[in-house]
Design a protein around this motif. Sequence first.
Motif, PDB file in Angstrom:
ATOM      1  N   PRO A 181      50.483  47.157  34.256  1.00 50.40           N
ATOM      2  CA  PRO A 181      50.008  47.484  32.908  1.00 50.40           C
ATOM      3  C   PRO A 181      48.492  47.675  32.839  1.00 50.40           C
ATOM      4  O   PRO A 181      47.724  46.952  33.470  1.00 50.40           O
ATOM      5  CB  PRO A 181      50.463  46.276  32.087  1.00 50.40           C
ATOM      6  N   GLU A 182      48.105  48.658  32.056  1.00 40.30           N
ATOM      7  CA  GLU A 182      46.699  49.063  31.908  1.00 40.30           C
ATOM      8  C   GLU A 182      46.085  48.355  30.701  1.00 40.30           C
ATOM      9  O   GLU A 182      46.700  48.271  29.640  1.00 40.30           O
ATOM     10  CB  GLU A 182      46.645  50.579  31.725  1.00 40.30           C
ATOM     11  N   THR A 183      44.860  47.869  30.852  1.00 42.09           N
ATOM     12  CA  THR A 183      44.215  47.129  29.761  1.00 42.09           C
ATOM     13  C   THR A 183      44.011  48.000  28.537  1.00 42.09           C
ATOM     14  O   THR A 183      44.155  47.529  27.400  1.00 42.09           O
ATOM     15  CB  THR A 183      42.870  46.547  30.231  1.00 42.09           C
ATOM     16  N   CYS A 184      43.676  49.274  28.708  1.00 43.00           N
ATOM     17  CA  CYS A 184      43.480  50.162  27.557  1.00 43.00           C
ATOM     18  C   CYS A 184      44.716  50.202  26.663  1.00 43.00           C
ATOM     19  O   CYS A 184      44.601  50.321  25.439  1.00 43.00           O
ATOM     20  CB  CYS A 184      43.155  51.578  28.017  1.00 43.00           C
ATOM     21  N   ASN A 185      45.900  50.131  27.267  1.00 40.89           N
ATOM     22  CA  ASN A 185      47.125  50.177  26.473  1.00 40.89           C
ATOM     23  C   ASN A 185      47.174  49.010  25.502  1.00 40.89           C
ATOM     24  O   ASN A 185      47.522  49.167  24.323  1.00 40.89           O
ATOM     25  CB  ASN A 185      48.360  50.125  27.377  1.00 40.89           C
ATOM     26  N   ILE A 233      44.105  40.542  27.240  1.00 39.63           N
ATOM     27  CA  ILE A 233      42.709  40.858  26.914  1.00 39.63           C
ATOM     28  C   ILE A 233      41.755  39.798  27.462  1.00 39.63           C
ATOM     29  O   ILE A 233      40.802  40.114  28.183  1.00 39.63           O
ATOM     30  CB  ILE A 233      42.530  41.022  25.393  1.00 39.63           C
ATOM     31  N   LEU A 234      41.993  38.530  27.127  1.00 40.87           N
ATOM     32  CA  LEU A 234      41.092  37.474  27.594  1.00 40.87           C
ATOM     33  C   LEU A 234      41.073  37.400  29.120  1.00 40.87           C
ATOM     34  O   LEU A 234      40.018  37.157  29.718  1.00 40.87           O
ATOM     35  CB  LEU A 234      41.522  36.129  26.998  1.00 40.87           C
ATOM     36  N   SER A 235      42.198  37.631  29.752  1.00 34.66           N
ATOM     37  CA  SER A 235      42.267  37.544  31.220  1.00 34.66           C
ATOM     38  C   SER A 235      41.645  38.748  31.906  1.00 34.66           C
ATOM     39  O   SER A 235      41.406  38.710  33.115  1.00 34.66           O
ATOM     40  CB  SER A 235      43.729  37.410  31.661  1.00 34.66           C
ATOM     41  N   SER A 236      41.378  39.822  31.158  1.00 31.35           N
ATOM     42  CA  SER A 236      40.937  41.078  31.779  1.00 31.35           C
ATOM     43  C   SER A 236      39.438  41.126  32.042  1.00 31.35           C
ATOM     44  O   SER A 236      38.934  42.123  32.559  1.00 31.35           O
ATOM     45  CB  SER A 236      41.331  42.271  30.895  1.00 31.35           C
ATOM     46  N   GLN A 237      38.710  40.063  31.692  1.00 29.91           N
ATOM     47  CA  GLN A 237      37.278  40.002  31.987  1.00 29.91           C
ATOM     48  C   GLN A 237      37.009  38.846  32.944  1.00 29.91           C
ATOM     49  O   GLN A 237      37.466  37.730  32.729  1.00 29.91           O
ATOM     50  CB  GLN A 237      36.447  39.793  30.715  1.00 29.91           C
ATOM     51  N   TYR A 247      44.629  47.196  24.467  1.00 26.99           N
ATOM     52  CA  TYR A 247      43.543  47.403  23.501  1.00 26.99           C
ATOM     53  C   TYR A 247      44.036  48.229  22.316  1.00 26.99           C
ATOM     54  O   TYR A 247      43.828  47.884  21.150  1.00 26.99           O
ATOM     55  CB  TYR A 247      42.386  48.096  24.225  1.00 26.99           C
ATOM     56  N   ASN A 248      44.741  49.317  22.608  1.00 22.93           N
ATOM     57  CA  ASN A 248      45.224  50.178  21.531  1.00 22.93           C
ATOM     58  C   ASN A 248      46.442  49.600  20.813  1.00 22.93           C
ATOM     59  O   ASN A 248      46.602  49.794  19.607  1.00 22.93           O
ATOM     60  CB  ASN A 248      45.525  51.574  22.080  1.00 22.93           C
ATOM     61  N   MET A 249      47.300  48.881  21.534  1.00 19.81           N
ATOM     62  CA  MET A 249      48.432  48.235  20.873  1.00 19.81           C
ATOM     63  C   MET A 249      47.943  47.175  19.879  1.00 19.81           C
ATOM     64  O   MET A 249      48.555  46.982  18.814  1.00 19.81           O
ATOM     65  CB  MET A 249      49.362  47.604  21.902  1.00 19.81           C
ATOM     66  N   LEU A 250      46.841  46.506  20.172  1.00 17.55           N
ATOM     67  CA  LEU A 250      46.305  45.528  19.221  1.00 17.55           C
ATOM     68  C   LEU A 250      45.717  46.221  17.991  1.00 17.55           C
ATOM     69  O   LEU A 250      45.797  45.690  16.881  1.00 17.55           O
ATOM     70  CB  LEU A 250      45.260  44.636  19.895  1.00 17.55           C
ATOM     71  N   LYS A 251      45.140  47.404  18.176  1.00 15.61           N
ATOM     72  CA  LYS A 251      44.685  48.165  17.008  1.00 15.61           C
ATOM     73  C   LYS A 251      45.860  48.526  16.110  1.00 15.61           C
ATOM     74  O   LYS A 251      45.781  48.412  14.877  1.00 15.61           O
ATOM     75  CB  LYS A 251      43.957  49.437  17.457  1.00 15.61           C
ATOM     76  N   LEU A 252      46.957  48.961  16.727  1.00 17.95           N
ATOM     77  CA  LEU A 252      48.139  49.301  15.952  1.00 17.95           C
ATOM     78  C   LEU A 252      48.723  48.064  15.279  1.00 17.95           C
ATOM     79  O   LEU A 252      49.106  48.105  14.100  1.00 17.95           O
ATOM     80  CB  LEU A 252      49.184  49.953  16.860  1.00 17.95           C
ATOM     81  N   ILE A 263      49.675  55.902  22.423  1.00 22.54           N
ATOM     82  CA  ILE A 263      49.420  54.785  21.505  1.00 22.54           C
ATOM     83  C   ILE A 263      48.346  55.132  20.470  1.00 22.54           C
ATOM     84  O   ILE A 263      48.535  54.885  19.271  1.00 22.54           O
ATOM     85  CB  ILE A 263      49.067  53.508  22.285  1.00 22.54           C
ATOM     86  N   PRO A 264      47.207  55.735  20.864  1.00 25.62           N
ATOM     87  CA  PRO A 264      46.213  56.079  19.834  1.00 25.62           C
ATOM     88  C   PRO A 264      46.734  57.066  18.801  1.00 25.62           C
ATOM     89  O   PRO A 264      46.301  57.032  17.642  1.00 25.62           O
ATOM     90  CB  PRO A 264      45.058  56.680  20.644  1.00 25.62           C
ATOM     91  N   LYS A 265      47.637  57.963  19.204  1.00 27.93           N
ATOM     92  CA  LYS A 265      48.224  58.887  18.223  1.00 27.93           C
ATOM     93  C   LYS A 265      48.951  58.102  17.137  1.00 27.93           C
ATOM     94  O   LYS A 265      48.864  58.435  15.949  1.00 27.93           O
ATOM     95  CB  LYS A 265      49.213  59.832  18.910  1.00 27.93           C
ATOM     96  N   VAL A 266      49.680  57.068  17.556  1.00 30.94           N
ATOM     97  CA  VAL A 266      50.458  56.287  16.607  1.00 30.94           C
ATOM     98  C   VAL A 266      49.546  55.418  15.741  1.00 30.94           C
ATOM     99  O   VAL A 266      49.825  55.198  14.564  1.00 30.94           O
ATOM    100  CB  VAL A 266      51.515  55.446  17.342  1.00 30.94           C
ATOM    101  N   VAL A 267      48.442  54.945  16.298  1.00 32.20           N
ATOM    102  CA  VAL A 267      47.435  54.267  15.474  1.00 32.20           C
ATOM    103  C   VAL A 267      46.989  55.208  14.355  1.00 32.20           C
ATOM    104  O   VAL A 267      46.825  54.796  13.197  1.00 32.20           O
ATOM    105  CB  VAL A 267      46.230  53.824  16.321  1.00 32.20           C
TER     106      VAL A 267
END
Length: 782
Positions: free
Chosen positions: A328-332, A364-368, A334-339, A266-270
Amino acid sequence: MSSGKWTGWLLTVMMTTFVSHGYGQQQAALFPLSAVRLLESPFLQAQQTDAQYILSLDEDRLLAPFLKDAGIRPLKENYGNWESDGLDGHIAGHYLTAAAQMYAATGDTVFRNRLNYMLDWLEKCQQQNGNGYVGGIPDGKQVWQQVAQGRVEAVWQRWVPWYNLHKLYAGLVDAYQLTGSEQAKRILIGLSDWCLRLTDKLSDGQMQRMLGNEHGGMNEVFANVSRITGDERYMTLARRFSHRAILDPLLEHQDSLTGLHANTQIPKVVGFARIAALTGDKAWADAAEFFWNTVTLHRSVSFGGNSVREHFNSPDDFSPMLESREGPETCNSYNMLKLTKALFLANPDAKYIHYYERTLYNHILSSQHPEGGFVYFTPIRPAHYRVYSSSQQCFWCCVGSGIENHGKYGELIYAHHADELYVNLFIPSVLQWKQRALELSQETRFPFETSSTLKFSTQRPQRLVVKLRQPDWIAGAFEVQVNGKPVKLPPARNGYVSIARTWKNGDRITVRLPMRTTAEVLPDSSQWVSFVHGPLVLAAAAGRSAMPGLKADSSRWGHIAHGRLEPLEDAPLLVMEDPAHAPMPRETDTAGMVFGMAHLVEQAKYKNLELTPFFQLHDRRYILYWPYAAAEEVPGIKAAIRQKEQARRQKEEATVDVVYPGEQQPEADHQFKGGQTRAGFFRERHYRSGKDWFSYVLSGRGTTPAKLSITCYGAEKDRSFDIYVNDSRIGAITLTGEGGNAFKDHVFDLPAGISGGEPLTILFKARSSSAIGRIFEVRLLK
């Protein structure tokens, strides 16, 4: 004209040319994060909780890896966990971003002071190194020396060194862009110049081989450095850091993602999207768009997340995700929202905000945790649970992205272009549009009330086109009032309705937001359904029993919810013919957003279950996805689930530790080493094979294991290899192809005298003139 001024001028000319042809020109712009203040809401509460978590971290401990690397005596020792396990220093980069964001979002100078303290020490480390480099990677300088010599495979000798360093680069970019810190810019340019020199003599082939190792969004970073400096050399470097193995299929609109480590890609595509935005490369923009469509439409679950055990599963089979404790991983996300943000700015279409909103509220909101702590995996397996980080003990990747997530809720509530003001999200907030001397306040209790009011405060009347997003979840007509009077709205365009007029001080827009409830099946169209009310994914609490590790410790696998897996055959079963036309859960408490579903549930013992917004459920097991069947199908569905689940559960209950060869994080967790070995993907499963040897370190975790199980493919032949445990040969496997078209477990007795606390090194060694066959699972059994 100096070479630096010349390249900056040339880049400006190039960008102007692209803009004049309609490429690369962003059609919307963000307001500075400092221009938006959150008002009372779950988002403000999450921001405040995150702020306390950030302040609980000790900068001296975060800085320790950098001081050690630079030969400076650290003021304190490293944190533990991933910060002492090989990814030393990665959280510091996230911390720079988080502190800069929180300063911009709140104006609280404590975050600016902390940021400056970090930057002061990082610059001292950079000066001590004397070549522009600064980093915390253990023995990193040896790795970079080998890379500079063309031995790019050295990056596999450490835990994802480019990924680690990317966090620092990204933090420096954010520190400069969010706060204007010239010190951050200075360190960033020095570090970027070091990378130019490091890679200058590497061929494109060597670069591409190196990019086979996870490297975050290095291409995005250098595109941003090019924008900051006006120097085209960094844009060239950004393209060199773009992984063609991922880019090329996307350019051809081919989905080749199944089996790949999701958050590596995902970060590559960002980065592809960022390069496209700055250079006008339409092909790369289309590649990023294709990726986004593929992931959001075919690979994501209802709350916006994707992946199982960190990898993209087949879009045709979500059963591994339903069965796994590692969802599903939260980091994913996080990066999908950047994209998503990048694609929206290039093409302001409400489809991007629909996904952004869904993922923001529900993942995101549920992950904290409300009292602090971040989630790594969000399982969708019925009646499982999530684990939360402890601030002084847990330093996973999702802690790093976690401290960033909750400080930037204001970034995309609004956007603008010329005289157009986009209202994207219905989050209580105040916008200061300084260039127009205009303040816009949004007052709402959404989603706990079904309207939002926008109030203008301006020193002079001014003409604006207010573009209101028309949500795709609205029940009935989209209704808007201006100063208490209904407005006849033009047809929505790209999901927005436009109100063009001269706005005066005190003018108000009121938007009605009635929400409908819908049922969403998984992308593979299997008979599992999730319920969504408006943008909110609904879930049922499923008890608090047996949740070990709910608040994680510093153990290597502490981010995984290792507690008992509830049998899938016992999951509540819904009776419905077609989810699209079935009766929906019934709202029983509108103030608390509570829904009953007794009319849908087949088993009497579950008829009292209630649905509530998922982001409010913490410290308990939960149900997000429900199996369903037509009435006549119920017995068959139950039997099929029971048969499959019993076999899986027997294996799970007998397992002490397990590694899935070929999967990036499980291999890192189990200290993979090897020579002449390769990873692959076959029949929806990862594997590792080799011509020489490879090994893992497994643990009894307090239980004395008795056997070792190795899963191979029955039809594979002409492979023969030995198995060693702690240097003792315990047997061999010879694959002759006689096992047929099925996976087969080869089970060996472990040597006597092994204790439960003893780490076991499991080594596979090819026999002479042969090779190690494909290994899909390695399990220690009781």
